[in-house]
Scaffold this motif. Sequence first.
Motif, PDB file in Angstrom:
ATOM      1  N   MET A 251       0.844  -1.194   0.000  1.00 11.87           N
ATOM      2  CA  MET A 251       0.000   0.000   0.000  1.00 11.87           C
ATOM      3  C   MET A 251       0.879   1.244   0.000  1.00 11.87           C
ATOM      4  SD  MET A 251      -3.213  -0.496  -0.189  1.00 11.87           S
ATOM      5  CE  MET A 251      -3.881   1.055   0.437  1.00 11.87           C
ATOM      6  N   PRO A 252       0.474   2.271  -0.746  1.00 13.12           N
ATOM      7  CA  PRO A 252       1.249   3.515  -0.733  1.00 13.12           C
ATOM      8  C   PRO A 252       1.276   4.149   0.647  1.00 13.12           C
ATOM      9  CG  PRO A 252      -0.312   3.485  -2.556  1.00 13.12           C
ATOM     10  CD  PRO A 252      -0.669   2.334  -1.665  1.00 13.12           C
ATOM     11  N   GLN A 253       2.333   4.880   0.917  1.00 19.21           N
ATOM     12  CA  GLN A 253       2.408   5.671   2.137  1.00 19.21           C
ATOM     13  C   GLN A 253       2.060   7.112   1.786  1.00 19.21           C
ATOM     14  OE1 GLN A 253       6.292   5.209   3.883  1.00 19.21           O
ATOM     15  NE2 GLN A 253       6.062   3.007   4.190  1.00 19.21           N
ATOM     16  N   LYS A 254       1.188   7.708   2.582  1.00 20.38           N
ATOM     17  CA  LYS A 254       0.760   9.084   2.319  1.00 20.38           C
ATOM     18  C   LYS A 254       1.971  10.013   2.240  1.00 20.38           C
ATOM     19  CE  LYS A 254      -1.838  12.906   2.576  1.00 20.38           C
ATOM     20  NZ  LYS A 254      -0.760  13.888   2.666  1.00 20.38           N
ATOM     21  N   ILE A 255       2.019  10.808   1.174  1.00 22.64           N
ATOM     22  CA  ILE A 255       3.081  11.796   1.015  1.00 22.64           C
ATOM     23  C   ILE A 255       2.883  12.909   2.059  1.00 22.64           C
ATOM     24  CG2 ILE A 255       4.195  13.403  -0.551  1.00 22.64           C
ATOM     25  CD1 ILE A 255       4.444  10.506  -1.446  1.00 22.64           C
ATOM     26  N   LYS A 256       3.936  13.249   2.771  1.00 25.59           N
ATOM     27  CA  LYS A 256       3.841  14.276   3.803  1.00 25.59           C
ATOM     28  C   LYS A 256       3.872  15.666   3.167  1.00 25.59           C
ATOM     29  CE  LYS A 256       6.173  11.333   7.208  1.00 25.59           C
ATOM     30  NZ  LYS A 256       7.362  11.170   8.080  1.00 25.59           N
ATOM     31  N   GLU A 257       3.245  16.610   3.837  1.00 21.24           N
ATOM     32  CA  GLU A 257       3.157  17.959   3.292  1.00 21.24           C
ATOM     33  C   GLU A 257       4.531  18.616   3.167  1.00 21.24           C
ATOM     34  OE1 GLU A 257       0.066  20.450   4.934  1.00 21.24           O
ATOM     35  OE2 GLU A 257      -1.241  18.719   5.272  1.00 21.24           O
ATOM     36  N   ASP A 258       5.433  18.328   4.113  1.00 20.90           N
ATOM     37  CA  ASP A 258       6.769  18.911   3.983  1.00 20.90           C
ATOM     38  C   ASP A 258       7.519  18.309   2.803  1.00 20.90           C
ATOM     39  OD1 ASP A 258       6.994  16.443   5.223  1.00 20.90           O
ATOM     40  OD2 ASP A 258       8.644  17.049   6.525  1.00 20.90           O
ATOM     41  N   GLN A 259       7.228  17.053   2.457  1.00 22.63           N
ATOM     42  CA  GLN A 259       7.822  16.453   1.264  1.00 22.63           C
ATOM     43  C   GLN A 259       7.316  17.142   0.002  1.00 22.63           C
ATOM     44  OE1 GLN A 259       6.594  12.308   2.266  1.00 22.63           O
ATOM     45  NE2 GLN A 259       8.746  11.778   1.943  1.00 22.63           N
ATOM     46  N   LEU A 260       6.028  17.476  -0.017  1.00 21.04           N
ATOM     47  CA  LEU A 260       5.470  18.194  -1.168  1.00 21.04           C
ATOM     48  C   LEU A 260       6.165  19.538  -1.350  1.00 21.04           C
ATOM     49  CD1 LEU A 260       1.654  17.507  -0.588  1.00 21.04           C
ATOM     50  CD2 LEU A 260       3.085  16.534  -2.395  1.00 21.04           C
ATOM     51  N   GLY A 261       6.454  20.196  -0.233  1.00 19.71           N
ATOM     52  CA  GLY A 261       7.099  21.493  -0.304  1.00 19.71           C
ATOM     53  C   GLY A 261       8.527  21.441  -0.812  1.00 19.71           C
ATOM     54  N   GLU A 262       9.117  20.261  -0.761  1.00 12.23           N
ATOM     55  CA  GLU A 262      10.512  20.115  -1.196  1.00 12.23           C
ATOM     56  C   GLU A 262      10.635  19.678  -2.657  1.00 12.23           C
ATOM     57  OE1 GLU A 262      12.054  17.337   1.594  1.00 12.23           O
ATOM     58  OE2 GLU A 262      12.039  18.753   3.277  1.00 12.23           O
ATOM     59  N   ILE A 263       9.534  19.453  -3.343  1.00 16.84           N
ATOM     60  CA  ILE A 263       9.598  19.065  -4.751  1.00 16.84           C
ATOM     61  C   ILE A 263      10.206  20.205  -5.552  1.00 16.84           C
ATOM     62  CG2 ILE A 263       8.257  18.437  -6.797  1.00 16.84           C
ATOM     63  CD1 ILE A 263       6.242  17.087  -4.957  1.00 16.84           C
ATOM     64  N   SER A 264      11.256  19.900  -6.300  1.00 21.23           N
ATOM     65  CA  SER A 264      12.043  20.952  -6.950  1.00 21.23           C
ATOM     66  C   SER A 264      11.655  21.217  -8.399  1.00 21.23           C
ATOM     67  CB  SER A 264      13.535  20.577  -6.891  1.00 21.23           C
ATOM     68  OG  SER A 264      13.766  19.349  -7.568  1.00 21.23           O
ATOM     69  N   VAL A 265      10.643  20.522  -8.908  1.00 14.50           N
ATOM     70  CA  VAL A 265      10.188  20.753 -10.278  1.00 14.50           C
ATOM     71  C   VAL A 265       8.764  21.293 -10.242  1.00 14.50           C
ATOM     72  CG1 VAL A 265      11.662  18.947 -11.238  1.00 14.50           C
ATOM     73  CG2 VAL A 265       9.313  18.386 -10.534  1.00 14.50           C
ATOM     74  N   PRO A 266       8.344  21.984 -11.304  1.00 17.90           N
ATOM     75  CA  PRO A 266       6.954  22.475 -11.340  1.00 17.90           C
ATOM     76  C   PRO A 266       5.962  21.319 -11.296  1.00 17.90           C
ATOM     77  CG  PRO A 266       8.287  23.500 -13.054  1.00 17.90           C
ATOM     78  CD  PRO A 266       9.111  22.391 -12.497  1.00 17.90           C
ATOM     79  N   VAL A 267       4.838  21.539 -10.625  1.00 19.57           N
ATOM     80  CA  VAL A 267       3.801  20.523 -10.494  1.00 19.57           C
ATOM     81  C   VAL A 267       2.461  21.100 -10.934  1.00 19.57           C
ATOM     82  CG1 VAL A 267       2.549  18.990  -8.937  1.00 19.57           C
ATOM     83  CG2 VAL A 267       4.989  19.437  -8.548  1.00 19.57           C
TER      84      VAL A 267
END
Length: 328
Positions: A251-267
Amino acid sequence: MMKKIMKKKRWWLLIFIVLVGAVGFTLFYDDGSVSSFVNQEGEAEFIEVYHEAMSHLPEPAEEKQISTTFGEVKVYKFEGEFMTDPVPLLLLPGKSASTPMWESNLEDLIQDRPVYTIDLPGEPGMSVETARIENVQNQVVWLKELIVALDEPQIHVLGLSFGGWSAVNVVTHEEVPQIASLILVDPVYVFDTIPLKMVLLSIPASVPIIPKSIRDRMLSYISGGAEIDEDEPTAKLIETGMRTFKSKLPMPQKIKEDQLGEISVPVLAVLAGKSTMHHPEKATVVAEESLSHENSKVVVFEEASHAINGEYPEELAEAIRQFITAIE
């Protein structure tokens, strides 16, 4: 009268216990083997339905198998006519889905750029899981290896549903310089968790011995109440895969909000306002507050269900076109 009612309730309770027992045995009994078809007959049936569904897609310009640590991945490349050499798209399908699920989208998407599609290892399709995918890091490994093997200087990665989670999972764990952007179409376990009701509905539908009518009801619920057309190739393929294939992916693990903030490419986050796979209002707020790249964007299709790619193919293609044009 009361005795009859109580007796009826006991019968339904017994049926529920049997179903849960079957689910528990199927999901939690583990002999260590990889995901596979339940038998040869099921595999043959799936392959026949798969090829029928593929016949409704544009003719691939190229198809191949790419070897990764955890599986042989089936890859298709679709092309239109381009005046330039644009950055291609890589499409990641959702749970129990494969390349034919993009039937509604490919004609529009290939007008602008080459499009790669894949069948996910560990899910029903033409890819084969050769080593057990046991955790999220294993999923990072094979997807990164695949992207590198495509040998493209840059690529935009579009993931639908669980495919959206896969796209985010790889960039939050590894540097993948080839990835130019992420396009997340109603992703699960990214901006919100799946509601408990949906989890409970999906459990019996994933068990091969459960009647087809139950799987159809779940697919209808995901699609905003639309009736399932048994003659529609993609719906037929998904139902066949759910019935004939046993996936053992974690099962996938929920992506944490701080991880989302660290994404370095446009989303680009495209969310369905009537999705049953998360709470749309909450997911929208989290997406808007967490995605920190200056070129990231959140778009909500208010009337769309989780089957957004089939309901609004032209509008989705236009949103993708505008997003990529802006960042390129």
